[in-house]
Write a protein that holds these residues in place. Structure first.
Motif, PDB file in Angstrom:
ATOM      1  N   HIS A 128      31.218  86.285  52.331  1.00 36.22           N
ATOM      2  CA  HIS A 128      30.629  84.972  52.059  1.00 36.22           C
ATOM      3  C   HIS A 128      29.315  84.766  52.811  1.00 36.22           C
ATOM      4  O   HIS A 128      28.822  83.634  52.913  1.00 36.22           O
ATOM      5  CB  HIS A 128      31.631  83.867  52.409  1.00 36.22           C
ATOM      6  N   VAL A 129      28.741  85.870  53.327  1.00 32.54           N
ATOM      7  CA  VAL A 129      27.457  85.822  54.020  1.00 32.54           C
ATOM      8  C   VAL A 129      26.408  86.528  53.164  1.00 32.54           C
ATOM      9  O   VAL A 129      26.640  87.647  52.692  1.00 32.54           O
ATOM     10  CB  VAL A 129      27.547  86.498  55.403  1.00 32.54           C
ATOM     11  N   THR A 130      25.254  85.899  52.960  1.00 29.86           N
ATOM     12  CA  THR A 130      24.189  86.519  52.169  1.00 29.86           C
ATOM     13  C   THR A 130      23.745  87.817  52.832  1.00 29.86           C
ATOM     14  O   THR A 130      23.272  87.805  53.973  1.00 29.86           O
ATOM     15  CB  THR A 130      22.986  85.577  52.042  1.00 29.86           C
ATOM     16  N   PRO A 131      23.890  88.960  52.161  1.00 33.69           N
ATOM     17  CA  PRO A 131      23.607  90.244  52.810  1.00 33.69           C
ATOM     18  C   PRO A 131      22.135  90.600  52.945  1.00 33.69           C
ATOM     19  O   PRO A 131      21.738  91.275  53.898  1.00 33.69           O
ATOM     20  CB  PRO A 131      24.323  91.251  51.903  1.00 33.69           C
ATOM     21  N   GLY A 132      21.283  90.173  52.007  1.00 33.07           N
ATOM     22  CA  GLY A 132      19.880  90.591  52.021  1.00 33.07           C
ATOM     23  C   GLY A 132      18.934  89.449  52.342  1.00 33.07           C
ATOM     24  O   GLY A 132      18.967  88.400  51.689  1.00 33.07           O
ATOM     25  N   ALA A 133      18.076  89.651  53.363  1.00 27.73           N
ATOM     26  CA  ALA A 133      17.077  88.634  53.721  1.00 27.73           C
ATOM     27  C   ALA A 133      15.866  88.772  52.802  1.00 27.73           C
ATOM     28  O   ALA A 133      15.409  89.887  52.532  1.00 27.73           O
ATOM     29  CB  ALA A 133      16.657  88.800  55.176  1.00 27.73           C
ATOM     30  N   PHE A 134      15.355  87.652  52.313  1.00 26.92           N
ATOM     31  CA  PHE A 134      14.183  87.668  51.430  1.00 26.92           C
ATOM     32  C   PHE A 134      12.929  87.963  52.250  1.00 26.92           C
ATOM     33  O   PHE A 134      12.632  87.271  53.230  1.00 26.92           O
ATOM     34  CB  PHE A 134      14.047  86.334  50.701  1.00 26.92           C
TER      35      PHE A 134
END
Length: 310
Positions: A128-134
């Protein structure tokens, strides 16, 4: 006495009607006696297998979605290698590959943040954690600023400065293999680029098998691809001399090619997991049929006899 007789007859009628409808003993415990424990045990095993089979359908869906995302990344990476080779010896090459790399980096981030039923496919157990940083965020993202800082620390001027024309191929290669490469290793990768866990999700696919059924954004294939795309999209390649530019291109081609190979290995690992899930389902389906037969032998009633009693 008459009322009692009528009451008992009504009870027997209700039991017989229930057995006709369900095909099962109305009171299993009373009918089987000491064999009741056996049928309870069989039903528990039956329910457990059915639960695992149902869970495996979710696992299979996640594996299929992960495979599709990895295939998309691999296809894009292979296409990008061809574009790099074609742009290496052209005057417009730097601007072309910079634009292509920027678009591919955005596409990579979007792929890493693919989710299914609210859970991210590339997050490992941190589902439930966004894996990729923009990378191209506003204000400057956590993974973009370190690249600019590393460039300034190594060369003494900022990305895009006219002095970049003086960077030699050897000096650029030293930077790419040293300070820049460190941005994609731990702990920098986990701090600036990825919110995923190194630990993948494990699923019990049968009563005796527990296997990994997911992937994560910390895989070496993702790091190499992100490194190649970043060096081309955000190190000011359009301002480099021919030698330094070719050093960047050659390094990116090598990293992207290695990434394609590593992605294939990850696809193979997930493919093996898919096959094991399918095999486990086939075996458990046979077990469920056997248990169903045994339960039926213990609990089933003769429908004709029950109808006659009604």
């Amino acid at each position: 006495a008459t009322r009692l007789s009528i009451y008992k007859t009504q009870e027997k009628l209700a039991e017989a009607q229930k057995e006709v409808t369900t095909g099962r003993l109305a009171d299993v415990g009373a009918a089987l006696g000491y064999k009741t424990g056996q049928t309870i045990s069989l039903r528990q095993d039956h329910a457990r297998l059915k639960t695992i089979i149902d869970t495996n359908s979710v696992v299979s869906t996640r594996l299929s979605a992960s495979q599709a995302a990895l295939k998309s990344l691999s296809d894009d990476a292979q296409l990008f290698v061809g574009q790099l080779i074609g742009a290496r010896n052209t005057d417009s090459g730097p601007k072309v590959v910079q634009a292509q790399a920027k678009a591919a980096l955005v596409s990579l981030t979007n792929a890493l943040n693919t989710s299914l039923d609210g859970a991210y496919l590339f997050a490992g157990i941190n589902a439930h954690v966004t894996p990729g940083a923009f990378y191209y965020g506003t204000p400057t993202s956590s993974n973009r600023q370190p690249a600019a800082d590393a460039f300034f620390t190594h060369f003494g001027f900022n990305i895009g400065d006219p002095a970049a024309q003086s960077i030699t191929a050897a000096d650029m290669q030293t930077f790419l293999d040293g300070d820049f490469a460190n941005l994609f290793e731990d702990p920098a990768w986990g701090t600036d680029w990825s919110g995923a866990s190194d630990q993948n999700i494990k699923s019990r696919i049968s009563t005796s098998e527990l296997i990994e059924t997911s992937t994560n954004a910390n895989d070496v294939s993702i790091r190499k691809l992100a490194k190649a795309l970043t060096m081309l999209s955000d190190l000011g390649v359009e301002g480099l001399n021919r030698g330094a530019f070719e050093a960047v291109i050659d390094t990116a081609v090598r990293l992207t090619g290695e990434s394609v190979q590593n992605l294939a290995e990850e696809q193979a690992r997930l493919g093996t997991a898919q096959e094991r899930v399918k095999s486990a389902n086939d075996r458990m389906a046979i077990q469920v049929d056997i248990l169903t037969t045994h339960i039926s032998l213990l609990e089933a009633v003769d429908p004709y006899e029950a109808s006659t009693r009604v």
